[in-house]
Design a protein around this motif. Sequence first.
Motif, PDB file in Angstrom:
ATOM      1  N   ILE A 132      51.367  27.190  35.903  1.00 20.78           N
ATOM      2  CA  ILE A 132      50.913  28.553  35.623  1.00 20.78           C
ATOM      3  C   ILE A 132      51.065  28.796  34.127  1.00 20.78           C
ATOM      4  N   VAL A 133      50.425  29.854  33.653  1.00 22.39           N
ATOM      5  CA  VAL A 133      50.648  30.303  32.286  1.00 22.39           C
ATOM      6  C   VAL A 133      51.393  31.626  32.380  1.00 22.39           C
ATOM      7  N   ALA A 134      52.636  31.622  31.943  1.00 17.76           N
ATOM      8  CA  ALA A 134      53.473  32.823  31.974  1.00 17.76           C
ATOM      9  C   ALA A 134      53.248  33.621  30.692  1.00 17.76           C
ATOM     10  N   HIS A 135      53.284  34.921  30.808  1.00 13.36           N
ATOM     11  CA  HIS A 135      53.152  35.792  29.641  1.00 13.36           C
ATOM     12  C   HIS A 135      54.349  36.743  29.642  1.00 13.36           C
ATOM     13  N   GLU A 136      55.294  36.462  28.771  1.00 14.58           N
ATOM     14  CA  GLU A 136      56.493  37.291  28.667  1.00 14.58           C
ATOM     15  C   GLU A 136      56.855  37.469  27.201  1.00 14.58           C
ATOM     16  N   ASN A 137      57.361  38.637  26.881  1.00 11.08           N
ATOM     17  CA  ASN A 137      57.798  38.949  25.512  1.00 11.08           C
ATOM     18  C   ASN A 137      56.712  38.651  24.483  1.00 11.08           C
ATOM     19  N   GLY A 138      55.460  38.935  24.838  1.00 12.31           N
ATOM     20  CA  GLY A 138      54.354  38.745  23.908  1.00 12.31           C
ATOM     21  C   GLY A 138      53.933  37.308  23.696  1.00 12.31           C
ATOM     22  N   GLN A 139      54.426  36.372  24.491  1.00  8.84           N
ATOM     23  CA  GLN A 139      54.085  34.963  24.323  1.00  8.84           C
ATOM     24  C   GLN A 139      53.545  34.377  25.626  1.00  8.84           C
ATOM     25  N   ASP A 140      52.633  33.426  25.487  1.00 12.02           N
ATOM     26  CA  ASP A 140      52.129  32.675  26.632  1.00 12.02           C
ATOM     27  C   ASP A 140      52.736  31.270  26.603  1.00 12.02           C
ATOM     28  N   TYR A 141      53.133  30.765  27.745  1.00 11.52           N
ATOM     29  CA  TYR A 141      53.624  29.396  27.817  1.00 11.52           C
ATOM     30  C   TYR A 141      53.373  28.852  29.216  1.00 11.52           C
ATOM     31  N   THR A 142      53.149  27.546  29.279  1.00  6.59           N
ATOM     32  CA  THR A 142      52.870  26.884  30.553  1.00  6.59           C
ATOM     33  C   THR A 142      54.182  26.520  31.238  1.00  6.59           C
ATOM     34  N   VAL A 143      54.248  26.821  32.528  1.00  7.35           N
ATOM     35  CA  VAL A 143      55.414  26.478  33.345  1.00  7.35           C
ATOM     36  C   VAL A 143      54.931  25.572  34.471  1.00  7.35           C
ATOM     37  N   HIS A 144      55.622  24.460  34.656  1.00  8.00           N
ATOM     38  CA  HIS A 144      55.287  23.494  35.707  1.00  8.00           C
ATOM     39  C   HIS A 144      56.311  23.635  36.841  1.00  8.00           C
ATOM     40  N   TYR A 145      55.802  23.724  38.058  1.00 11.24           N
ATOM     41  CA  TYR A 145      56.652  23.837  39.247  1.00 11.24           C
ATOM     42  C   TYR A 145      56.502  22.586  40.108  1.00 11.24           C
ATOM     43  N   ASP A 146      57.623  22.056  40.567  1.00 14.65           N
ATOM     44  CA  ASP A 146      57.659  20.991  41.558  1.00 14.65           C
ATOM     45  C   ASP A 146      58.476  21.515  42.719  1.00 14.65           C
ATOM     46  N   GLY A 147      57.970  21.345  43.924  1.00 19.50           N
ATOM     47  CA  GLY A 147      58.704  21.863  45.065  1.00 19.50           C
ATOM     48  C   GLY A 147      58.556  20.998  46.294  1.00 19.50           C
ATOM     49  N   ARG A 148      59.329  21.356  47.302  1.00 23.54           N
ATOM     50  CA  ARG A 148      59.291  20.628  48.562  1.00 23.54           C
ATOM     51  C   ARG A 148      59.547  21.606  49.708  1.00 23.54           C
ATOM     52  N   ILE A 149      58.972  21.290  50.811  1.00 24.37           N
ATOM     53  CA  ILE A 149      59.232  22.036  52.031  1.00 24.37           C
ATOM     54  C   ILE A 149      60.322  21.277  52.763  1.00 24.37           C
ATOM     55  N   LEU A 150      61.373  21.970  53.075  1.00 23.58           N
ATOM     56  CA  LEU A 150      62.504  21.332  53.734  1.00 23.58           C
ATOM     57  C   LEU A 150      62.094  20.739  55.076  1.00 23.58           C
ATOM     58  N   ARG A 151      62.662  19.584  55.362  1.00 25.06           N
ATOM     59  CA  ARG A 151      62.319  18.855  56.591  1.00 25.06           C
ATOM     60  C   ARG A 151      62.425  19.752  57.830  1.00 25.06           C
ATOM     61  N   MET A 156      53.035  25.189  62.180  1.00 21.15           N
ATOM     62  CA  MET A 156      52.659  26.101  63.258  1.00 21.15           C
ATOM     63  C   MET A 156      52.350  27.511  62.737  1.00 21.15           C
ATOM     64  N   GLY A 157      52.953  27.873  61.591  1.00 15.66           N
ATOM     65  CA  GLY A 157      52.703  29.188  61.006  1.00 15.66           C
ATOM     66  C   GLY A 157      53.336  30.340  61.761  1.00 15.66           C
ATOM     67  N   LEU A 158      54.301  30.054  62.624  1.00 16.40           N
ATOM     68  CA  LEU A 158      54.852  31.085  63.495  1.00 16.40           C
ATOM     69  C   LEU A 158      56.204  31.625  63.048  1.00 16.40           C
ATOM     70  N   GLN A 159      56.871  30.956  62.101  1.00 14.84           N
ATOM     71  CA  GLN A 159      58.183  31.403  61.646  1.00 14.84           C
ATOM     72  C   GLN A 159      58.232  31.324  60.121  1.00 14.84           C
ATOM     73  N   ASP A 160      59.068  32.162  59.522  1.00 16.19           N
ATOM     74  CA  ASP A 160      59.281  32.076  58.085  1.00 16.19           C
ATOM     75  C   ASP A 160      59.859  30.701  57.744  1.00 16.19           C
ATOM     76  N   SER A 161      59.493  30.167  56.582  1.00 18.76           N
ATOM     77  CA  SER A 161      59.911  28.830  56.177  1.00 18.76           C
ATOM     78  C   SER A 161      60.414  28.850  54.741  1.00 18.76           C
ATOM     79  N   THR A 162      61.327  27.947  54.427  1.00 15.70           N
ATOM     80  CA  THR A 162      61.921  27.880  53.099  1.00 15.70           C
ATOM     81  C   THR A 162      61.275  26.775  52.271  1.00 15.70           C
ATOM     82  N   ILE A 163      60.970  27.101  51.025  1.00 19.12           N
ATOM     83  CA  ILE A 163      60.427  26.157  50.057  1.00 19.12           C
ATOM     84  C   ILE A 163      61.388  26.153  48.874  1.00 19.12           C
ATOM     85  N   LYS A 164      61.790  24.972  48.409  1.00 18.85           N
ATOM     86  CA  LYS A 164      62.711  24.864  47.279  1.00 18.85           C
ATOM     87  C   LYS A 164      62.083  24.015  46.182  1.00 18.85           C
TER      88      LYS A 164
END
Length: 94
Positions: free
Chosen positions: A37-56, A64-72
């Motif tokens: 994403i490109v974040a815009h904070e304090n008058g500046q733009d900067y690219t932020v990279h996210y890496d994540g996983r869905i817990l086993r 199934m889409g039937l319960q809330d799930s955690t992503i870290k």
Amino acid sequence: NGRIEGSIEVPNTFTSPLDGNAFCSYRDSSCHFSFDIVAHENGQDYTVHYDGRILREDYAKIKMGLQDSTIKGQATLENGQILGEFVAIKKAEL
């Protein structure tokens, strides 16, 4: 498996489009994703990279889409500096 796109909103701060990729493995019941994403904070733009996983233990919930799930994951700047870890909740589809 493939491309992910959408947007991310930091309330009262900024909204940014996001673009990335996701890979899920049925064999080991896991999903990994990365996006920028490109974040815009304090008058500046900067690219932020996210890496994540869905817990086993949440893999079936998301599938199934039937319960809330955690992503870290972790967020880093373009220069590799770690901004921190994140925990997100994917709400169940109603």
